[in-house]
Every structure is written in C-alpha cells, then in structure tokens.
Motif scaffolding. Structure first.
Motif, short mmCIF file in Angstrom:
data_model
loop_
_atom_site.label_atom_id
_atom_site.label_comp_id
_atom_site.label_asym_id
_atom_site.label_seq_id
_atom_site.Cartn_x
_atom_site.Cartn_y
_atom_site.Cartn_z
N GLU A 56 5.73 -17.72 -9.15
CA GLU A 56 5.96 -18.58 -8.00
C GLU A 56 5.88 -20.04 -8.42
O GLU A 56 5.00 -20.44 -9.16
N PRO A 97 -2.29 -10.29 -7.92
CA PRO A 97 -1.65 -11.38 -7.16
C PRO A 97 -1.09 -10.95 -5.83
O PRO A 97 -0.73 -11.78 -5.03
N THR A 98 -0.97 -9.68 -5.60
CA THR A 98 -0.36 -9.26 -4.34
C THR A 98 -1.12 -8.09 -3.75
O THR A 98 -1.85 -7.39 -4.45
N GLY A 99 -0.94 -7.89 -2.50
CA GLY A 99 -1.28 -6.62 -1.86
C GLY A 99 -2.74 -6.39 -1.64
O GLY A 99 -3.50 -7.29 -1.36
N PHE A 100 -3.14 -5.16 -1.76
CA PHE A 100 -4.44 -4.72 -1.28
C PHE A 100 -5.49 -4.74 -2.37
O PHE A 100 -5.23 -5.05 -3.50
N THR A 103 -8.21 -9.02 -3.68
CA THR A 103 -7.34 -10.16 -3.99
C THR A 103 -8.08 -11.48 -3.83
O THR A 103 -7.48 -12.52 -3.76
N ASP B 31 -2.60 -9.30 6.03
CA ASP B 31 -3.32 -8.04 5.85
C ASP B 31 -4.72 -8.21 5.29
O ASP B 31 -5.47 -7.23 5.18
N HIS B 93 -3.90 -13.49 3.42
CA HIS B 93 -2.90 -12.94 2.52
C HIS B 93 -1.87 -12.19 3.35
O HIS B 93 -2.22 -11.42 4.24
N THR B 95 1.35 -9.56 3.41
CA THR B 95 1.89 -8.44 2.65
C THR B 95 3.10 -8.88 1.84
O THR B 95 4.04 -9.49 2.37
N GLY B 96 3.05 -8.60 0.55
CA GLY B 96 4.16 -8.95 -0.33
C GLY B 96 4.07 -10.34 -0.94
O GLY B 96 4.84 -10.67 -1.84
N ALA B 97 3.15 -11.15 -0.47
CA ALA B 97 3.02 -12.51 -1.00
C ALA B 97 2.22 -12.50 -2.30
O ALA B 97 1.48 -11.57 -2.59
#
Lengths: 116, 112
Positions: A56, A97-100, A103, B31, B93, B95-97
C-alpha cells in the motif's frame, strides 16, 4: 518498550537535505507500516509492507521513499521536504496485515521531524 | 464524565471517577476494533481490542463496548488515575484492508 525501535527520536532538517528514518522490530512480525501524525489530525497511513513487499502506498509524495530490506527493518528516506512535512513519523508492525486474528499493531516511539 | 468522541476532543475527570470515551465509525465492513493510548512523547500503546462478533470485552480496569446497530464503540476506564491522562484513539480494521483506520483521538485529563 514495545519491541519496535525508531531512530532518531528527533530530527531537524533543511529543505535541501537528505535524511533517513530507521525502524526495527524485534517481534517476528511480517508487516510493517509508516504513519504520519500531525497535530489535530488522525494518524495517516503512508506505506504498508507485507513480507518485504509494498502492498500500500497512500498517495504519498515522492519526496518520501520507503525501503524494507528485510522483515525486521524499515526505512523512510527523505529528500527536499517542505515545512508542512514536519510531524511525528510513527513506525508500526503487526503479525498479519489483513483480516482476522491478532491484527494489533505495535508502534515505535516515533521520530519528531522538523523541516526548516 | 462522558465524551461524544470526535465532537468533543477533550475530557476531564476527577481522580477515582469512571471515564467513558466514545468513538463512532461508519463502515459496516469493520470487523475489528482497537483502543490505543498515547502519552506525550510516546507512540500509541495498545489497550484493548474487540472483534465485531462481540459486544463487550473487559480488561484490567478497562471495558470496551461495541454497538454495531449504531456503529458506536466506547472505552470505559474504572477508577481513573492520573497515569491515565493521555490521548485515546479508536482504530478500526475493515475486511480486506491492509491497515487500521484511526480516529482523531480524545484527550483525557485526570484531575487529582
């Protein structure tokens, strides 16, 4: 101590200078970030690296140039900056870096940059 | 004391009172949420987090509440102490970021 170390803590540079900010993380994370923090503004994401690849680039001027030679180190090279670039530059790292999952981002102490 | 988040960037409370700091978000795809504390001259420090499938989570002296219906997040600090004086940020955050999105923060001042 968060495990993310930034140097220098303070930097004053002229508009024609070239300098670099350094960030090192000792947490085994796979993603690293540069954020800019100006007075009375939200933290602005500048760059994200995941597994040493830039994923990014948030429309950051080319006078800021990031480098991520390995998963533990992140640099921000600065050249021909403007006075409005004066701010606190924060480095962070996270495991994903993403998702569940976890993080959560761990931040360094920041480099207080003043452009004169 | 109670803050309405971005519309009231400062909050002053008496030592020993409970503090409530609020944050609104707008994206239904959010999320995961985190509260950070930033003391003067330091980087943001993690306090507590919550996922979107939860509505409450408790830590030591802190509780985070999530109301997805109105897209509202709050941080409650019990028995506020002078060391709690700092700027508190909520971060979300989506989702997908690849990153977290931060609010502008609320400055909490504890009056001894």
């Amino acid at each position: 101590e968060t495990g993310v170390t930034q140097t220098p803590r303070h930097l004053v540079m002229g508009m024609t200078n070239k300098k670099s900010l350094k960030c090192e993380q000792h947490l085994g994370h796979n993603a690293m970030y540069w954020y800019k923090q100006s007075a009375k503004k939200p933290l602005e994401l500048m760059f994200v690296y995941s597994l040493e690849e830039r994923v990014e680039n948030n429309s950051v001027p080319s006078r800021f140039s990031p480098e991520c030679p390995n998963s533990s180190h992140l640099f921000l090279h600065l050249h021909t900056l403007q006075p409005e670039d004066s701010a606190l530059y924060l480095c962070a790292s996270s495991q994903a870096p993403t998702g569940f999952g976890d993080t959560e981002a761990f931040f360094g102490q920041g480099t207080r940059l003043t452009v004169v | 004391g109670e803050s309405v988040g971005l519309h009231l960037p400062t909050l002053s409370v008496q030592e020993g009172d409970n503090s409530i700091i609020n944050c609104a978000y707008s994206n239904s795809a959010s999320d995961y949420f985190i509260w950070y504390k930033q003391e003067s001259g330091k980087g943001p420090q993690f306090i507590i987090d919550i996922r979107s499938n939860m509505d409450k989570r408790q830590g030591q002296r802190v509780t985070v509440l999530l109301n997805k219906t109105v897209k509202h997040l709050s941080l409650q600090i019990a028995a506020t102490q002078p060391g709690d004086s700092a700027v508190y940020f909520c971060a979300e955050h989506q989702t997908g970021a690849n990153n977290l999105f931060f609010g502008t923060g609320t400055r909490l001042t504890v009056i001894p």
